[in-house]
Design an enzyme around this catalytic site. Structure first.
Site, PDB file in Angstrom:
ATOM      1  CG  ASP A   1      71.982  79.472  28.351  1.00  0.00           C
ATOM      2  OD1 ASP A   1      72.353  80.173  27.333  1.00  0.00           O
ATOM      3  OD2 ASP A   1      70.951  79.532  29.029  1.00  0.00           O
TER       4      ASP A   1
ATOM      5  CB  ALA B   1      72.311  81.221  32.445  1.00  0.00           C
TER       6      ALA B   1
ATOM      7  CB  CYS C   1      71.103  85.874  23.111  1.00  0.00           C
ATOM      8  SG  CYS C   1      69.680  85.276  23.843  1.00  0.00           S
TER       9      CYS C   1
HETATM   10  C1  RUB Z   1      69.638  83.091  27.068  1.00  0.00           C
HETATM   11  C2  RUB Z   1      71.133  82.945  26.484  1.00  0.00           C
HETATM   12  C3  RUB Z   1      72.083  83.856  27.478  1.00  0.00           C
HETATM   13  C4  RUB Z   1      72.494  83.057  28.428  1.00  0.00           C
HETATM   14  C5  RUB Z   1      73.590  83.924  29.385  1.00  0.00           C
HETATM   15  O1  RUB Z   1      68.806  82.348  26.409  1.00  0.00           O
HETATM   16  O2  RUB Z   1      71.343  82.183  25.788  1.00  0.00           O
HETATM   17  O3  RUB Z   1      73.069  84.152  26.423  1.00  0.00           O
HETATM   18  O4  RUB Z   1      71.457  82.603  29.272  1.00  0.00           O
HETATM   19  O5  RUB Z   1      72.712  84.875  30.069  1.00  0.00           O
HETATM   20  P1  RUB Z   1      67.157  82.294  26.737  1.00  0.00           P
HETATM   21  P2  RUB Z   1      73.266  85.485  31.451  1.00  0.00           P
HETATM   22  O6  RUB Z   1      66.669  83.474  26.571  1.00  0.00           O
HETATM   23  O7  RUB Z   1      66.493  81.280  25.767  1.00  0.00           O
HETATM   24  O8  RUB Z   1      66.932  82.036  28.239  1.00  0.00           O
HETATM   25  O9  RUB Z   1      74.433  86.277  31.373  1.00  0.00           O
HETATM   26  O10 RUB Z   1      72.225  86.685  31.789  1.00  0.00           O
HETATM   27  O11 RUB Z   1      73.221  84.475  32.517  1.00  0.00           O
END
Ligand code: RUB
Length: 313
Positions: free
Chosen positions: A196, A21, A127
């Site tokens: 997200d 995100a 993730c």
């Molecule tokens: C990524 C995901 C992450 C969040 C937060 O999903 O679920 O946990 O986006 O990430 P995808 P951040 O791989 O489908 O994009 O903390 O880096 O914003």
């Protein structure tokens, strides 16, 4: 006209070459800046129309991470000027301010999240989240020893990115398949994930499998910590809207050859799920940590009672 650069960024977001995100939000701000820089619009109205078209193009790539429309809203909302040159400069300034805010927010939430981690703790991740990793990094910088159990995260295995990053920081990592989550919960002190989107009721929308992990963590008595800068707060949920869960291509789950062998079963591939607030212990933001039920107060303060769509035609 939407520039090649914007189209390329949008394709990379849709194909997940650019993912996560916060990273998507940054790329969107960069793309709007490049649209402004490369534009040959000859009037302020034409310039603004191009910028809105670029924002729509970026917006239509992935639906779940609210950081994307929030980034577009920030840059468009701070675009101002009477001439094309002035408008162009304001987009650059806004994109710059946005990037700085993003970095500062991640640093600040990392410091807050690190306070929850004690020397010798083990975290379980799901993730790859830069916000979640910022908490581990800050704890390491404080001199704490942290270990990690990293869930692989099917179907795209973003857990490998998390494992690589943690190993680079010297964190001992145990990589497990997603189904081993419950077995290893007894060996961890925290579940640590990103988001997200966060809904007004405190629900956490994150990578598919987060909700199952959170429910099992509650059963095992392991606290669930969500690291999410306020850019992840979803303002539309203040007015009752739900967050759209992205459905991705079935080929991520089943390769064409396997599909043929299995007689072409129906495949569903939701990329995200919703974890109800009762399974979350704390949402860590750059503004402090919150029990999920109280996040609505912060959301109202930051986003008011709803949102605009400055990219509308
Ligand atoms: C990524 C995901 C992450 C969040 C937060 O999903 O679920 O946990 O986006 O990430 P995808 P951040 O791989 O489908 O994009 O903390 O880096 O914003």
């Amino acid at each position: 006209m939407v520039t090649e650069d914007v189209r390329a960024t949008a394709d990379d977001i849709a194909d997940m070459e650019i993912r996560g995100a916060a990273t998507i939000a940054r790329a969107a701000a960069d793309a709007l800046e490049s649209q402004a820089t490369d534009s040959d619009a000859d009037s302020p109205a034409a310039f603004r129309a191009e910028l809105r078209a670029a924002a729509r193009h970026l917006r239509d790539t992935r639906p779940t991470a609210v950081s994307l429309p929030n980034a577009l809203r920030y840059v468009l909302g701070n675009t101002d000027g009477e001439t094309v040159a002035a408008l162009r400069a304001s987009v650059t300034d806004a994109a710059d301010a946005f990037r700085q805010q993003l970095d500062r927010a991640q640093d600040d939430l990392g410091a807050i999240g690190a306070n929850r981690l004690r020397d010798g703790d083990t975290v379980m991740t799901h993730c790859h989240s830069t916000d979640a990793l910022a908490c581990v990094k800050a704890a390491l910088d404080d001199g704490k020893h942290i270990e990690a159990v990293v869930k692989e995260t099917r179907p795209r295995k973003q857990g490998h990115i998390t494992a690589d990053q943690l190993r680079e920081w010297g964190v001992p990592v145990t990589l497990i398949v997603d189904n081993a989550g419950r077995r290893y919960l007894d060996a961890v002190d925290h579940v640590l994930v990103g988001a997200d989107s966060i809904a007004a009721d405190g629900s956490v929308i994150n990578k598919i499998g987060t909700s199952m992990l959170a429910v099992v963590a509650r059963e095992r008595g392991v606290p669930v910590m969500v690291a999410a800068q306020t850019l992840k707060l979803h303002p539309d949920t203040l007015t009752g809207n739900t967050v759209e869960i992205e459905m991705r291509d079935e080929t991520e789950v089943l390769a064409a050859a396997d599909r043929h062998q299995l007689g072409a079963p129906d495949v569903e591939n939701p990329a995200f799920d919703v974890t109800p607030p009762r399974y979350v212990d704390a949402i860590v933001t750059e503004r402090g940590q919150f029990p999920p039920e109280s996040i609505v107060t912060l959301m109202r303060e930051l986003y008011g009672d709803g949102t605009t769509e400055p990219w509308a035609e």
